[in-house]
Design a protein around this motif. Structure first.
Motif, PDB file in Angstrom:
ATOM      1  N   SER A  13      73.156  95.732  20.524  1.00 38.10           N
ATOM      2  CA  SER A  13      74.456  96.142  20.108  1.00 38.10           C
ATOM      3  C   SER A  13      74.866  95.397  18.759  1.00 38.10           C
ATOM      4  O   SER A  13      74.363  94.339  18.287  1.00 38.10           O
ATOM      5  CB  SER A  13      75.345  95.824  21.296  1.00 38.10           C
ATOM      6  OG  SER A  13      75.391  94.394  21.483  1.00 38.10           O
ATOM      7  N   CYS A  14      75.989  95.964  18.158  1.00 39.52           N
ATOM      8  CA  CYS A  14      76.368  95.205  16.754  1.00 39.52           C
ATOM      9  C   CYS A  14      77.759  94.693  17.349  1.00 39.52           C
ATOM     10  O   CYS A  14      78.644  95.281  17.942  1.00 39.52           O
ATOM     11  CB  CYS A  14      76.787  96.550  15.760  1.00 39.52           C
ATOM     12  SG  CYS A  14      75.274  97.108  14.847  1.00 39.52           S
ATOM     13  N   ALA A  15      78.128  93.420  17.137  1.00 43.38           N
ATOM     14  CA  ALA A  15      79.071  92.603  17.566  1.00 43.38           C
ATOM     15  C   ALA A  15      80.387  92.993  17.118  1.00 43.38           C
ATOM     16  O   ALA A  15      80.645  93.418  16.043  1.00 43.38           O
ATOM     17  CB  ALA A  15      78.903  91.333  17.208  1.00 43.38           C
ATOM     18  N   PRO A  16      81.619  93.123  17.908  1.00 47.90           N
ATOM     19  CA  PRO A  16      82.851  93.329  17.434  1.00 47.90           C
ATOM     20  C   PRO A  16      83.442  92.256  16.350  1.00 47.90           C
ATOM     21  O   PRO A  16      83.061  91.031  16.901  1.00 47.90           O
ATOM     22  CB  PRO A  16      83.627  93.392  18.731  1.00 47.90           C
ATOM     23  CG  PRO A  16      82.874  92.473  19.671  1.00 47.90           C
ATOM     24  CD  PRO A  16      81.509  92.842  19.337  1.00 47.90           C
ATOM     25  N   GLY A 212      73.560  83.825  16.445  1.00 48.80           N
ATOM     26  CA  GLY A 212      72.286  83.123  15.499  1.00 48.80           C
ATOM     27  C   GLY A 212      71.306  84.292  15.573  1.00 48.80           C
ATOM     28  O   GLY A 212      70.278  83.590  14.868  1.00 48.80           O
ATOM     29  N   VAL A 213      71.112  85.236  16.212  1.00 49.24           N
ATOM     30  CA  VAL A 213      70.045  86.255  15.966  1.00 49.24           C
ATOM     31  C   VAL A 213      70.277  86.902  14.836  1.00 49.24           C
ATOM     32  O   VAL A 213      70.996  87.657  14.298  1.00 49.24           O
ATOM     33  CB  VAL A 213      70.155  87.229  17.117  1.00 49.24           C
ATOM     34  CG1 VAL A 213      68.901  88.300  16.850  1.00 49.24           C
ATOM     35  CG2 VAL A 213      69.801  86.461  18.487  1.00 49.24           C
ATOM     36  N   THR A 214      69.179  86.880  13.797  1.00 48.39           N
ATOM     37  CA  THR A 214      69.210  87.437  12.433  1.00 48.39           C
ATOM     38  C   THR A 214      68.300  88.317  12.103  1.00 48.39           C
ATOM     39  O   THR A 214      68.242  88.989  11.192  1.00 48.39           O
ATOM     40  CB  THR A 214      69.193  86.262  11.580  1.00 48.39           C
ATOM     41  OG1 THR A 214      68.092  85.546  11.733  1.00 48.39           O
ATOM     42  CG2 THR A 214      70.203  85.324  11.596  1.00 48.39           C
ATOM     43  N   THR A 215      67.224  88.503  13.028  1.00 49.90           N
ATOM     44  CA  THR A 215      66.272  89.621  12.716  1.00 49.90           C
ATOM     45  C   THR A 215      65.915  90.474  13.937  1.00 49.90           C
ATOM     46  O   THR A 215      66.185  90.209  15.149  1.00 49.90           O
ATOM     47  CB  THR A 215      64.841  88.990  12.292  1.00 49.90           C
ATOM     48  OG1 THR A 215      64.370  88.332  13.399  1.00 49.90           O
ATOM     49  CG2 THR A 215      65.025  88.088  11.065  1.00 49.90           C
ATOM     50  N   GLY A 233      75.665  90.016  15.141  1.00 49.75           N
ATOM     51  CA  GLY A 233      76.807  90.320  14.315  1.00 49.75           C
ATOM     52  C   GLY A 233      76.804  90.099  13.100  1.00 49.75           C
ATOM     53  O   GLY A 233      76.452  91.224  12.476  1.00 49.75           O
ATOM     54  N   ARG A 234      76.764  89.018  12.223  1.00 52.93           N
ATOM     55  CA  ARG A 234      76.965  88.945  10.857  1.00 52.93           C
ATOM     56  C   ARG A 234      75.545  89.592  10.043  1.00 52.93           C
ATOM     57  O   ARG A 234      75.777  90.288   9.113  1.00 52.93           O
ATOM     58  CB  ARG A 234      77.073  87.559  10.338  1.00 52.93           C
ATOM     59  CG  ARG A 234      78.425  87.080  10.615  1.00 52.93           C
ATOM     60  CD  ARG A 234      78.812  85.583  10.590  1.00 52.93           C
ATOM     61  NE  ARG A 234      78.086  84.774  11.469  1.00 52.93           N
ATOM     62  CZ  ARG A 234      77.777  83.492  11.518  1.00 52.93           C
ATOM     63  NH1 ARG A 234      77.974  82.909  10.429  1.00 52.93           N
ATOM     64  NH2 ARG A 234      77.060  83.022  12.474  1.00 52.93           N
ATOM     65  N   TYR A 237      75.829  93.204   9.954  1.00 54.18           N
ATOM     66  CA  TYR A 237      76.778  93.693   8.923  1.00 54.18           C
ATOM     67  C   TYR A 237      76.221  93.402   7.432  1.00 54.18           C
ATOM     68  O   TYR A 237      76.509  94.392   6.527  1.00 54.18           O
ATOM     69  CB  TYR A 237      78.277  92.837   8.971  1.00 54.18           C
ATOM     70  CG  TYR A 237      79.317  93.262   8.253  1.00 54.18           C
ATOM     71  CD1 TYR A 237      80.107  94.606   8.481  1.00 54.18           C
ATOM     72  CD2 TYR A 237      79.579  92.768   6.833  1.00 54.18           C
ATOM     73  CE1 TYR A 237      80.949  95.017   7.458  1.00 54.18           C
ATOM     74  CE2 TYR A 237      80.521  93.297   5.800  1.00 54.18           C
ATOM     75  CZ  TYR A 237      81.249  94.507   6.356  1.00 54.18           C
ATOM     76  OH  TYR A 237      82.140  94.898   5.678  1.00 54.18           O
ATOM     77  N   HIS A 238      75.925  92.350   7.015  1.00 49.39           N
ATOM     78  CA  HIS A 238      75.435  91.892   5.763  1.00 49.39           C
ATOM     79  C   HIS A 238      74.291  92.559   5.222  1.00 49.39           C
ATOM     80  O   HIS A 238      73.956  92.929   4.095  1.00 49.39           O
ATOM     81  CB  HIS A 238      75.316  90.338   5.495  1.00 49.39           C
ATOM     82  CG  HIS A 238      76.563  89.637   5.657  1.00 49.39           C
ATOM     83  ND1 HIS A 238      77.845  90.069   4.831  1.00 49.39           N
ATOM     84  CD2 HIS A 238      77.035  88.710   6.305  1.00 49.39           C
ATOM     85  CE1 HIS A 238      78.875  89.115   5.041  1.00 49.39           C
ATOM     86  NE2 HIS A 238      78.574  88.463   6.296  1.00 49.39           N
ATOM     87  N   THR A 239      73.333  92.524   6.198  1.00 51.32           N
ATOM     88  CA  THR A 239      72.008  93.446   5.743  1.00 51.32           C
ATOM     89  C   THR A 239      71.758  94.496   6.855  1.00 51.32           C
ATOM     90  O   THR A 239      70.815  94.480   7.719  1.00 51.32           O
ATOM     91  CB  THR A 239      70.735  92.485   5.818  1.00 51.32           C
ATOM     92  OG1 THR A 239      70.862  91.648   7.160  1.00 51.32           O
ATOM     93  CG2 THR A 239      71.026  91.305   4.763  1.00 51.32           C
ATOM     94  N   PRO A 240      72.544  95.395   7.017  1.00 47.20           N
ATOM     95  CA  PRO A 240      72.543  96.559   8.042  1.00 47.20           C
ATOM     96  C   PRO A 240      71.050  97.393   8.129  1.00 47.20           C
ATOM     97  O   PRO A 240      70.447  97.419   9.307  1.00 47.20           O
ATOM     98  CB  PRO A 240      73.734  97.359   7.734  1.00 47.20           C
ATOM     99  CG  PRO A 240      73.973  97.251   6.331  1.00 47.20           C
ATOM    100  CD  PRO A 240      73.794  95.752   5.798  1.00 47.20           C
ATOM    101  N   ALA A 241      70.611  97.542   6.816  1.00 45.35           N
ATOM    102  CA  ALA A 241      69.283  98.207   6.798  1.00 45.35           C
ATOM    103  C   ALA A 241      68.060  97.483   7.642  1.00 45.35           C
ATOM    104  O   ALA A 241      67.374  97.941   8.273  1.00 45.35           O
ATOM    105  CB  ALA A 241      68.869  98.927   5.409  1.00 45.35           C
TER     106      ALA A 241
END
Length: 334
Positions: A13-16, A212-215, A233-234, A237-241
């Motif tokens: 999921s994508c965080a609120p 903290g999950v980024t990949t 989350g972030r 948003y910042h690197t959605p692809a």
């Protein structure tokens, strides 16, 4: 939308996120992934029930599966807000027990509710009694001087006892005083092992990990370790692809994926409709700036949209011009 649609989608999921995951952002994310669960920005129950701000519930059917996150601490008011959310068509109602901002604290909801687990249980019970869609909770591992190993199991036991079947745990403490919301996302150390331990304690509770999950690879790793879901989350948003283009294949086992170019072009009819209805191009494209991060031409893409989207008459043509700056690449397999 079937009741289990949000639960199946909660594998990723994508965080609120306030000021970020608005309806335009969610439409973009849905072009990148058909499967992931999307969340609204937090909407307060008071705004809906006392303020009559039902326009805050507006969304596009193409966003599904999408969940409504509510903020509040009054069980009756939250129940009424949850009903409004279900009537609006949301696939899930989520209660925010994790946001540490001063504004949220002053309203006696968000992370401060970690100190009142009995009240949270009353809120969840009232919400569940008022709707048929899943009622879920997003929480922290604890706040301030609490001992997470002690308070988190008690907190979860209380909401499970009233029928909560799914929870997302942000694996950091929250400091209610002395840290900004930004610092609260970065300074307290992450405790992933504690979240894993909760899955041992509550094997029938659907537990998603946040923080903290980024990949996509990291997310898949936590799923392989036995967690039911991961919320990003972030990075989403910042690197959605980077997160979402291959999510349907890697996380959901679907024979489908997309590219950033395909997603950008899929946004054009939505942008045309938005602008034709009097909306501003920048309201949509501000969420698209990171779409090509790391790709040749990404800087020109960002510059054209940043400088031009606010100008009178700006519309889909500007997005087409910006797309022309991106150097094509072959679709990559995972």
């Amino acid at each position: 939308m079937p009741n289990n649609a949000a639960t199946a989608a909660a594998r990723l999921s994508c965080a609120p996120m306030m000021d970020w995951t608005d309806r335009h952002c969610r439409v973009l994310h849905r072009q990148l992934s058909r499967e992931v669960l999307l969340y609204t920005e937090m909407v307060t129950s008071a705004a809906l029930v006392r303020g009559g701000a039902v326009h805050l519930l507006a969304f596009s059917p193409q966003e599904h599966p999408v969940a409504l996150q509510l903020g509040g601490s009054d069980p009756r008011e939250l129940a009424a807000a949850a009903r409004l959310g279900q009537e609006a068509g949301y696939a899930e109602i989520n209660l925010n027990v994790g946001c540490p901002s001063d504004r949220v604290q002053s309203g006696s909801f968000g992370a401060v509710l970690m100190q009142e687990p009995a009240l949270v249980a009353d809120c969840v019970a009232a919400m569940r009694a008022s709707v048929d869609v899943p009622v879920t909770v997003k929480c922290r591992i604890g706040v301030d001087d609490q001992v997470p190993q002690d308070v988190l199991p008690d907190f979860l036991a209380r909401i499970v006892a009233v029928g909560c079947e799914r929870v997302t745990i942000h694996a950091r403490m929250a400091w209610l005083q002395g840290l900004s919301p930004k610092q609260n996302r970065e300074v307290p150390p992450l405790d992933y092992p504690l979240v894993m331990k909760m899955k041992e304690y509550f094997p029938n509770l659907h537990i998603s990990l946040n923080g903290g999950v980024t990949t996509l690879k990291e997310a898949a790793g936590f799923l392989e370790m036995g967690l039911d879901g991961v919320m990003i989350g972030r990075a989403a948003y910042h690197t959605p692809a980077d997160i979402l283009c291959d999510a349907d294949r890697v996380i959901f086992g679907k024979d489908q994926g997309t590219t950033a170019e395909e997603a950008a072009r899929a946004m054009l009819p939505y942008i045309e409709a938005h602008v034709s209805a009097g909306g501003k191009l920048a309201q949509v494209t501000r969420h698209m700036l990171g779409l090509f991060t790391g790709r040749p031409g990404a800087r020109a893409w960002r510059r054209l949209l940043s400088e031009g989207a606010h100008r009178p008459g700006a519309g889909p043509d500007l997005v087409e011009q910006a797309l022309a700056q991106i150097v094509p690449q072959a679709r990559h397999a995972s």
